[in-house]
Design an enzyme around this catalytic site. Structure first.
Site, PDB file in Angstrom:
ATOM      1  N   GLY A  84      -0.561   2.695  -9.804  1.00 33.56           N
ATOM      2  CA  GLY A  84       0.576   3.042 -10.651  1.00 33.56           C
ATOM      3  C   GLY A  84       1.527   3.881  -9.827  1.00 33.56           C
ATOM      4  N   GLY A  86       2.431   6.761  -8.310  1.00 40.10           N
ATOM      5  CA  GLY A  86       1.780   8.050  -8.089  1.00 40.10           C
ATOM      6  C   GLY A  86       2.762   9.126  -7.656  1.00 40.10           C
ATOM      7  N   LYS A 107      11.882   8.195  -5.714  1.00 45.55           N
ATOM      8  CA  LYS A 107      10.622   8.167  -4.946  1.00 45.55           C
ATOM      9  C   LYS A 107      10.371   9.550  -4.351  1.00 45.55           C
ATOM     10  CE  LYS A 107       8.131   5.307  -1.679  1.00 45.55           C
ATOM     11  NZ  LYS A 107       8.114   4.042  -0.950  1.00 45.55           N
ATOM     12  N   GLY A 120       1.785  13.320  -4.801  1.00 43.70           N
ATOM     13  CA  GLY A 120       3.003  12.931  -5.516  1.00 43.70           C
ATOM     14  C   GLY A 120       4.277  13.059  -4.695  1.00 43.70           C
ATOM     15  N   ARG A 170      15.851   4.879  -5.272  1.00 46.27           N
ATOM     16  CA  ARG A 170      15.761   3.467  -4.901  1.00 46.27           C
ATOM     17  C   ARG A 170      16.344   2.630  -6.034  1.00 46.27           C
ATOM     18  NH1 ARG A 170       9.970   1.559  -3.111  1.00 46.27           N
ATOM     19  NH2 ARG A 170       9.385   1.751  -5.267  1.00 46.27           N
ATOM     20  N   ASP A 246       0.652  -5.194  -5.303  1.00 46.66           N
ATOM     21  CA  ASP A 246       1.420  -4.133  -5.971  1.00 46.66           C
ATOM     22  C   ASP A 246       2.713  -3.852  -5.205  1.00 46.66           C
ATOM     23  OD1 ASP A 246      -0.737  -3.246  -4.202  1.00 46.66           O
ATOM     24  OD2 ASP A 246       0.190  -1.282  -4.361  1.00 46.66           O
ATOM     25  N   ASN A 247       2.824  -4.388  -4.000  1.00 48.37           N
ATOM     26  CA  ASN A 247       4.064  -4.217  -3.234  1.00 48.37           C
ATOM     27  C   ASN A 247       4.916  -5.487  -3.256  1.00 48.37           C
ATOM     28  OD1 ASN A 247       3.253  -1.645  -2.587  1.00 48.37           O
ATOM     29  ND2 ASN A 247       2.414  -2.199  -0.602  1.00 48.37           N
TER      30      ASN A 247
HETATM   31  P1  AMP Z   1       1.801   2.524  -1.276  1.00 45.40           P
HETATM   32  O1  AMP Z   1       0.836   2.417  -0.150  1.00 45.40           O
HETATM   33  O2  AMP Z   1       2.944   3.462  -1.012  1.00 45.40           O
HETATM   34  O3  AMP Z   1       2.271   1.189  -1.754  1.00 45.40           O
HETATM   35  O4  AMP Z   1       1.000   3.194  -2.472  1.00 45.40           O
HETATM   36  C1  AMP Z   1      -0.214   2.701  -3.001  1.00 45.40           C
HETATM   37  C2  AMP Z   1      -0.575   3.496  -4.220  1.00 45.40           C
HETATM   38  O5  AMP Z   1      -0.796   4.869  -3.886  1.00 45.40           O
HETATM   39  C3  AMP Z   1       0.480   3.505  -5.316  1.00 45.40           C
HETATM   40  O6  AMP Z   1      -0.176   3.516  -6.555  1.00 45.40           O
HETATM   41  C4  AMP Z   1       1.229   4.783  -5.036  1.00 45.40           C
HETATM   42  O7  AMP Z   1       1.901   5.289  -6.158  1.00 45.40           O
HETATM   43  C5  AMP Z   1       0.119   5.719  -4.594  1.00 45.40           C
HETATM   44  N1  AMP Z   1       0.566   6.772  -3.676  1.00 45.40           N
HETATM   45  C6  AMP Z   1       0.945   6.637  -2.381  1.00 45.40           C
HETATM   46  N2  AMP Z   1       1.265   7.824  -1.850  1.00 45.40           N
HETATM   47  C7  AMP Z   1       1.104   8.751  -2.822  1.00 45.40           C
HETATM   48  C8  AMP Z   1       1.267  10.159  -2.888  1.00 45.40           C
HETATM   49  N3  AMP Z   1       1.672  10.884  -1.843  1.00 45.40           N
HETATM   50  N4  AMP Z   1       1.022  10.757  -4.069  1.00 45.40           N
HETATM   51  C9  AMP Z   1       0.605  10.058  -5.128  1.00 45.40           C
HETATM   52  N5  AMP Z   1       0.409   8.738  -5.129  1.00 45.40           N
HETATM   53  C10 AMP Z   1       0.646   8.079  -3.988  1.00 45.40           C
HETATM   54 MG    MG Z   2       3.297   0.445  -3.106  1.00 51.66          MG
END
Ligand code: AMP
Ligand code: MG
Length: 483
Positions: A84, A86, A107, A120, A170, A246-247
């Protein structure tokens, strides 16, 4: 400008209300005026104080109903229901003058119910990389999410080392990912899946909703758009790096930038993601992974479509991708396709790519040099780039013959080729230099690079430094997945 909250209001089970948190010593360091104009967004937001009031004050226009979205996703082939936003928040939606809907998404906004153990936050490094990439791809004509602004701070965050937190807004049609659909399908919530489809037909796939077979039309559109997108990545030498579902955007746009790279030396099996030793998301795996991801998404259409219908739509992926790729490669080589020369041209394209791969030539530089090719011969500069000159000579003869046969005027062909072979490329070593300066508080190179990336096909003296291939230290930089 009117701001909407259709996602928050109509897809409540995918939305958690969270307010953005202001970071220590925040500053607005970049604002995308072109984008703001295109979307009809308030130009006052270029003023830091007014943007921050919109984001953080109780009555702020962007602070009325921010939400974090729930979704799942297949990560490196494994289903993960626990994903989700995050650290991202959908602030609001806006409609442009053509009545197209756009998400404004913050973001690096702070923790949400989906942060799990993470903080976060987004670091300045990854925020800059996303901003640069979304401008670069946009101006190359590759569909992508956009960046509206960049906000820095002095708030420390901890990755491999201490870094600084940053944020960006974004913008894209929606943040609906393959993983949203998969989440409802795999958690066996058919009614909620239905409401997600209803929402899509209402706001994003209205044309498909009008068709005799709406679900099939929607699936077709996603398959086609994804195929065309990935064809563009392959033609321009872009490696996304983390094609988890998810991407993957349902709008066929480049989305969720991480450890991406534009190719320097042409190595088809290049892996930009340091955390992907197996190369699942390597450059030449991208077309196949696109189809794998569409197969994952297809599951969510099974309540609405027969398996045979789904297979039929998925079968169109390869042909669409190859057609788009072939069209682009024809443009890049200045070739004009006809029924008669189909095989000759595709041999010319493939052999050229094999020559580049065999000698690890810089992908963009080689194409740019090819623009100067003279059908009357004397292509010494280009020839000298290759160790295997016999192979080059043989190929050059066939290429010259093909160009002569198609009867285009040489200068016209060259001008046209310059429009498809960028001079300015977002190389990782340049992005790294921008980041190093920005981490010292200097955004001059960032702004210059953005300006250069807006005119990637032009040779502008002032921006010459952005067209150089990497020095040895700048090749194959290991880009960390942490962001
Ligand atoms: P990503 O690799 O950026 O596509 O993120 C994969 C998952 O990890 C998604 O659910 C993001 O929201 C969560 N996520 C990535 N980095 C963070 C962070 N620093 N804090 C909280 N959630 C994160
Ligand atoms: Mg992602």
């Amino acid at each position: 400008m009117k701001l909407d909250h259709s996602f928050a209001e109509e897809l409540t089970s995918l939305a958690s209300e969270v307010k953005p948190i202001k970071l220590l010593n925040s500053h607005l360091v970049a604002f995308n005026h072109e984008l703001a104009n295109e979307l009809g967004l308030p130009i006052q937001w270029q003023e830091e104080a007014l943007l921050f009031a919109a984001l953080y004050s109780q009555e702020g226009t962007l602070n009325q109903r921010p939400i974090a979205q729930k979704y799942g996703g297949h990560q490196f082939g494994h289903w993960n229901p626990e994903l989700g936003d995050g650290r991202g928040l959908l602030l609001a939606e806006t409609c442009d003058q053509y009545n197209n809907r756009w998400d404004l998404h913050l973001k690096g906004a702070g923790p949400t119910p989906y942060s799990r153990f993470a903080d976060g936050r987004a670091v300045l490094r990854s925020t800059i990389r996303e901003y640069l990439a979304s401008e670069a791809l946009h101006y190359l004509g590759i569909p992508t999410s956009r960046a509206l602004c960049l906000i820095t701070s002095d708030e420390p965050v901890y990755r491999e080392k201490q870094e600084r937190a940053a944020k960006m807004i974004r913008v894209c049609q929606s943040h609906l990912r393959f993983g949203h659909f998969e989440y409802f399908f795999h958690s066996k919530q058919p009614q909620k899946l239905q409401s997600l489809f209803d929402y899509c037909f209402k706001y994003h796939f209205a044309e498909c909703a009008q068709s005799a077979h709406p679900y099939q039309a929607m699936f077709e559109k996603i398959v086609q758009d994804t195929a065309k997108l990935i064809a563009k990545w392959q033609a321009f030498g872009f490696n996304h790096g983390v094609m988890n579902t998810d991407n993957m955007s349902i709008h066929g746009i480049t989305f969720d930038y991480g450890p991406y790279a534009f190719l320097d030396d042409f190595e088809p099996t290049f892996i930009c993601n340091h955390s992907d030793p197996q190369g699942r998301y390597s450059f030449d795996s991208q077309p196949g992974i696109g189809l794998w991801n569409l197969n994952a998404l297809a599951q969510s259409f099974t309540p609405y479509l027969e398996i045979e219908q789904i297979k039929q739509v998925l079968n169109s992926y390869e042909a669409t991708l190859l057609k788009e790729y072939s069209t682009l490669m024809h443009h890049k080589l200045g070739l004009i396709a006809s029924d008669k020369n189909r095989e000759t041209n595709s041999n010319l394209i493939n052999t050229w790519l094999e020559m580049l791969a065999a000698e690890r030539k810089d992908y963009s530089v080689a194409f740019r040099q090819l623009c100067e090719f003279d059908i009357l011969g004397g292509n010494q500069k280009l020839r000298e780039q290759f160790i295997n000159r016999d192979r080059f000579d043989k190929w050059a003869k066939q290429y010259a013959f093909a160009l002569q046969n198609q009867g285009t005027i040489q200068t016209q062909r060259q001008t046209q080729m310059y429009q498809y072979n960028p001079h300015v490329v977002l190389r990782n070593y340049l992005a790294q230099q921008v980041i190093d300066q920005a981490e010292e508080g200097n955004f001059e190179m960032f702004h210059q690079f953005i300006a250069a990336l807006k005119k990637p096909y032009q040779e502008i003296k002032e921006y010459q430094k952005f067209s150089a291939p990497p020095p040895d230290w700048g090749k194959k930089l290991e880009i960390s997945c942490s962001s």
